[in-house]
Write an enzyme that holds these catalytic residues in place. Sequence first.
Site: not given
Length: 383
Positions: A36-37, A123, A127-129, A161, A173, A223
């Site tokens: 989260h940085t 899940g 990071s499959s996205s 995204e 990612d 998020y």
Amino acid sequence: MNKALVNKVIETFVDKFNAQPLVVFSPGRINIIGEHTDYNDGFVFPAAVNKGIVAAFQKNDSDTSVAYAIDVEDTLEFSVDSIQPLAKESWGNYVLGVIAEIQKKGLTVGNFNVVFSGNIPAGSGMSSSAALENSVVFGLNELFELGLTRQEMIFISQKAEHNYVGVNCGIMDQYASMFGIKDHALLLDCRSIEAKPFHIDFEGYELMLINTNVKHSLSDSAYNDRRSVCESISEMLNIKALRDATEADLETVKDKVTEENYQKALFVIQENKRAELASKAMTDGDLKTLGELIYGSHHGLQHQYKVSCEELDYLVDQTKENDQILGARMMGGGFGGCTINLIAKSAVNDFKTKISELYKNEFGKDCSIYSVELADGTGLVTD
């Protein structure tokens, strides 16, 4: 890269479209530390891995494009002349979003066919996205000779995204998936978008992932909420992002924010420092310090940023009794997914057996355990 996966995608494409495709592999990623940085312009320590998305492409001469997701046996038909987000949540928005962002740059994409499949555990927080977005932008760049640089491609993936999926993700990612280097992790400065590669040699240790096989529904909204908190506190401090703040700076606005939001901002400042210290520990070959930093990261994610969950905390707590494990933490956005563990190679089999049994007894479901190898980033499959 998994050759059976590549063959499956090619065979499916040929069967559906009777043409030989251009094939792209785009990897998932792990993040050793620095959670989260990225959307706070800070430092992260990701690496591409040998699990990812294989996508096969070819132009077509019709008025319609066809995308087929093998793993969910779902087909999407659309025209590149009328791209719109799908109303319901769908893998299709990752594909459509990439096309829309390419078009915003004034570039022309013709209609095409694409078939894809992956072996990133669902899940898992790997990071499959981003892997899917990168595979699409890379494939279209090759197919239509768009002339995009890798740097331009990752920002197209990120904006897809943001604008089509609704997750205001940072750049980590997409960067790790696009720029990964085999056997290296990347200390990425998310402001300058420059990375220093570190050759990874954990000697008698390895990275092991344990997937909780849960994803709590809070994840996307939480998020975005946390990103909003970070941005508002940065504004209060009159800085561009929390990367520019010290703990002393944060103290000056402590009475203007809730204790919960103060702790969130404090976590980001401290986590950013941990990522930098981790790079020094790796340079020094100091795995004990690296493990302590990894544990510190989880403590902050659990108690300050509050993005962990019962299953993740349980897995991390179980490692603390084992002196063959130097560090463990949740990885990714949170509320499910994986823990990442730095464990002695000699202890892997025993711990797998033990933790699988404990987790099943505690939660009535199985966890999934796997080791990963650090891999090269997105590229053409040539053989």
